[in-house]
Write a protein that holds these residues in place. Structure first.
Motif, PDB file in Angstrom:
ATOM      1  N   GLN A 135      -5.213  10.619  -5.869  1.00 13.52           N
ATOM      2  CA  GLN A 135      -6.025   9.569  -6.466  1.00 13.52           C
ATOM      3  C   GLN A 135      -5.694   9.381  -7.949  1.00 13.52           C
ATOM      4  OE1 GLN A 135      -9.990  10.898  -5.653  1.00 13.52           O
ATOM      5  NE2 GLN A 135      -9.914  10.248  -3.533  1.00 13.52           N
ATOM      6  N   GLY A 136      -4.877  10.257  -8.506  1.00 13.74           N
ATOM      7  CA  GLY A 136      -4.537  10.153  -9.922  1.00 13.74           C
ATOM      8  C   GLY A 136      -3.056  10.115 -10.213  1.00 13.74           C
ATOM      9  N   LEU A 137      -2.235  10.383  -9.205  1.00  8.53           N
ATOM     10  CA  LEU A 137      -0.795  10.450  -9.391  1.00  8.53           C
ATOM     11  C   LEU A 137      -0.108   9.966  -8.119  1.00  8.53           C
ATOM     12  CD1 LEU A 137       1.434  11.634 -11.338  1.00  8.53           C
ATOM     13  CD2 LEU A 137       1.313  13.685  -9.942  1.00  8.53           C
ATOM     14  N   ILE A 138       0.764   8.955  -8.275  1.00 10.23           N
ATOM     15  CA  ILE A 138       1.471   8.408  -7.113  1.00 10.23           C
ATOM     16  C   ILE A 138       2.964   8.460  -7.391  1.00 10.23           C
ATOM     17  CG2 ILE A 138       1.880   6.362  -5.707  1.00 10.23           C
ATOM     18  CD1 ILE A 138      -0.951   5.480  -6.293  1.00 10.23           C
ATOM     19  N   LYS A 139       3.717   9.112  -6.498  1.00 10.71           N
ATOM     20  CA  LYS A 139       5.165   9.203  -6.617  1.00 10.71           C
ATOM     21  C   LYS A 139       5.791   7.871  -6.223  1.00 10.71           C
ATOM     22  CE  LYS A 139       9.022  11.890  -4.846  1.00 10.71           C
ATOM     23  NZ  LYS A 139       9.802  10.722  -4.571  1.00 10.71           N
ATOM     24  N   CYS A 140       6.820   7.452  -6.959  1.00 12.52           N
ATOM     25  CA  CYS A 140       7.541   6.232  -6.604  1.00 12.52           C
ATOM     26  C   CYS A 140       8.270   6.422  -5.284  1.00 12.52           C
ATOM     27  CB  CYS A 140       8.552   5.867  -7.688  1.00 12.52           C
ATOM     28  SG  CYS A 140       7.786   5.225  -9.163  1.00 12.52           S
ATOM     29  N   ILE A 141       8.321   5.369  -4.506  1.00 12.44           N
ATOM     30  CA  ILE A 141       8.936   5.421  -3.189  1.00 12.44           C
ATOM     31  C   ILE A 141      10.451   5.535  -3.287  1.00 12.44           C
ATOM     32  CG2 ILE A 141       9.332   4.063  -1.090  1.00 12.44           C
ATOM     33  CD1 ILE A 141       6.493   2.923  -1.585  1.00 12.44           C
ATOM     34  N   ASP A 142      11.041   4.856  -4.263  1.00 11.90           N
ATOM     35  CA  ASP A 142      12.497   4.763  -4.335  1.00 11.90           C
ATOM     36  C   ASP A 142      13.127   5.694  -5.372  1.00 11.90           C
ATOM     37  OD1 ASP A 142      11.416   3.409  -6.469  1.00 11.90           O
ATOM     38  OD2 ASP A 142      12.890   1.804  -6.443  1.00 11.90           O
ATOM     39  N   SER A 143      12.373   6.655  -5.908  1.00  9.71           N
ATOM     40  CA  SER A 143      12.930   7.555  -6.908  1.00  9.71           C
ATOM     41  C   SER A 143      12.190   8.887  -6.887  1.00  9.71           C
ATOM     42  CB  SER A 143      12.806   6.936  -8.300  1.00  9.71           C
ATOM     43  OG  SER A 143      13.182   7.865  -9.291  1.00  9.71           O
ATOM     44  N   SER A 144      12.930   9.947  -7.173  1.00  6.60           N
ATOM     45  CA  SER A 144      12.283  11.254  -7.263  1.00  6.60           C
ATOM     46  C   SER A 144      11.813  11.534  -8.685  1.00  6.60           C
ATOM     47  CB  SER A 144      13.262  12.348  -6.825  1.00  6.60           C
ATOM     48  OG  SER A 144      14.389  12.370  -7.688  1.00  6.60           O
ATOM     49  N   ASN A 151       0.814  -1.214   0.000  1.00  2.12           N
ATOM     50  CA  ASN A 151       0.000   0.000   0.000  1.00  2.12           C
ATOM     51  C   ASN A 151       0.846   1.262   0.000  1.00  2.12           C
ATOM     52  OD1 ASN A 151      -2.385  -1.393  -0.047  1.00  2.12           O
ATOM     53  ND2 ASN A 151      -2.616  -1.427   2.167  1.00  2.12           N
ATOM     54  N   GLU A 152       2.151   1.110   0.186  1.00  7.03           N
ATOM     55  CA  GLU A 152       3.039   2.262   0.228  1.00  7.03           C
ATOM     56  C   GLU A 152       3.118   2.968  -1.119  1.00  7.03           C
ATOM     57  OE1 GLU A 152       6.793   0.843   1.539  1.00  7.03           O
ATOM     58  OE2 GLU A 152       6.060   0.231   3.498  1.00  7.03           O
ATOM     59  N   GLY A 153       3.148   2.197  -2.213  1.00  5.20           N
ATOM     60  CA  GLY A 153       3.254   2.796  -3.533  1.00  5.20           C
ATOM     61  C   GLY A 153       4.080   1.960  -4.485  1.00  5.20           C
ATOM     62  N   TYR A 154       4.496   2.576  -5.582  1.00  8.89           N
ATOM     63  CA  TYR A 154       5.267   1.901  -6.624  1.00  8.89           C
ATOM     64  C   TYR A 154       6.758   2.028  -6.363  1.00  8.89           C
ATOM     65  CZ  TYR A 154       0.988   1.700  -9.373  1.00  8.89           C
ATOM     66  OH  TYR A 154      -0.276   1.431  -9.812  1.00  8.89           O
ATOM     67  N   TYR A 155       7.500   1.027  -6.826  1.00  3.17           N
ATOM     68  CA  TYR A 155       8.952   1.049  -6.768  1.00  3.17           C
ATOM     69  C   TYR A 155       9.493   1.095  -8.198  1.00  3.17           C
ATOM     70  CZ  TYR A 155       8.849  -0.069  -1.831  1.00  3.17           C
ATOM     71  OH  TYR A 155       8.639  -0.024  -0.475  1.00  3.17           O
ATOM     72  N   LEU A 156      10.248   2.131  -8.515  1.00  2.00           N
ATOM     73  CA  LEU A 156      10.813   2.278  -9.851  1.00  2.00           C
ATOM     74  C   LEU A 156      11.741   1.116 -10.193  1.00  2.00           C
ATOM     75  CD1 LEU A 156      10.846   4.226 -12.293  1.00  2.00           C
ATOM     76  CD2 LEU A 156      12.852   5.283 -11.290  1.00  2.00           C
ATOM     77  N   ASP A 157      12.435   0.582  -9.199  1.00  2.00           N
ATOM     78  CA  ASP A 157      13.328  -0.555  -9.439  1.00  2.00           C
ATOM     79  C   ASP A 157      12.606  -1.786  -9.971  1.00  2.00           C
ATOM     80  OD1 ASP A 157      15.739   0.588  -8.871  1.00  2.00           O
ATOM     81  OD2 ASP A 157      15.863  -0.160  -6.822  1.00  2.00           O
ATOM     82  N   SER A 158      11.297  -1.886  -9.749  1.00  2.00           N
ATOM     83  CA  SER A 158      10.558  -3.058 -10.226  1.00  2.00           C
ATOM     84  C   SER A 158      10.108  -2.914 -11.678  1.00  2.00           C
ATOM     85  CB  SER A 158       9.345  -3.329  -9.328  1.00  2.00           C
ATOM     86  OG  SER A 158       8.376  -2.300  -9.477  1.00  2.00           O
TER      87      SER A 158
END
Length: 100
Positions: free
Chosen positions: A75-84, A24-31
């Protein structure tokens, strides 16, 4: 009649088919895998009346995808946890369906 105001224009935006969120934290760019790159587009952020719209436009200026931003932009934009530099964007298809 509402007119459009260009708020931001960026070239060379990479679009990926992203895997489902792992938490639930968000997306990881590394994935995100390089081979899952779908396109390289230009990004336009446009204000039309009270609505903000993110448009992904092909280099030939044809529309690739569009994402109307809800009042609560989370609700429309989620920042990646591991990247700016990485974001998950909720897109709207022409038939009204939404996808990340």
């Amino acid at each position: 009649m509402d007119y459009e105001v260009n708020l931001l224009f960026k070239m060379g935006i990479k679009v990926y088919k992203i895997p489902p969120m792992m938490s639930n934290e968000g997306y990881y760019l590394d994935s995100w895998k390089r081979e899952d790159k779908v396109a390289e587009v230009n990004l336009r952020v446009i204000a039309k009346g009270d609505t903000v719209i993110v448009r992904l436009v092909n280099p030939d200026e044809s529309l690739f995808a569009e994402a109307p931003m809800p009042q609560n932009h989370n609700q429309g934009l989620i920042k990646c946890i591991d990247s700016s530099r990485g974001y998950g964007l909720r897109l709207k298809s022409p038939d009204g369906r939404f996808m990340w």
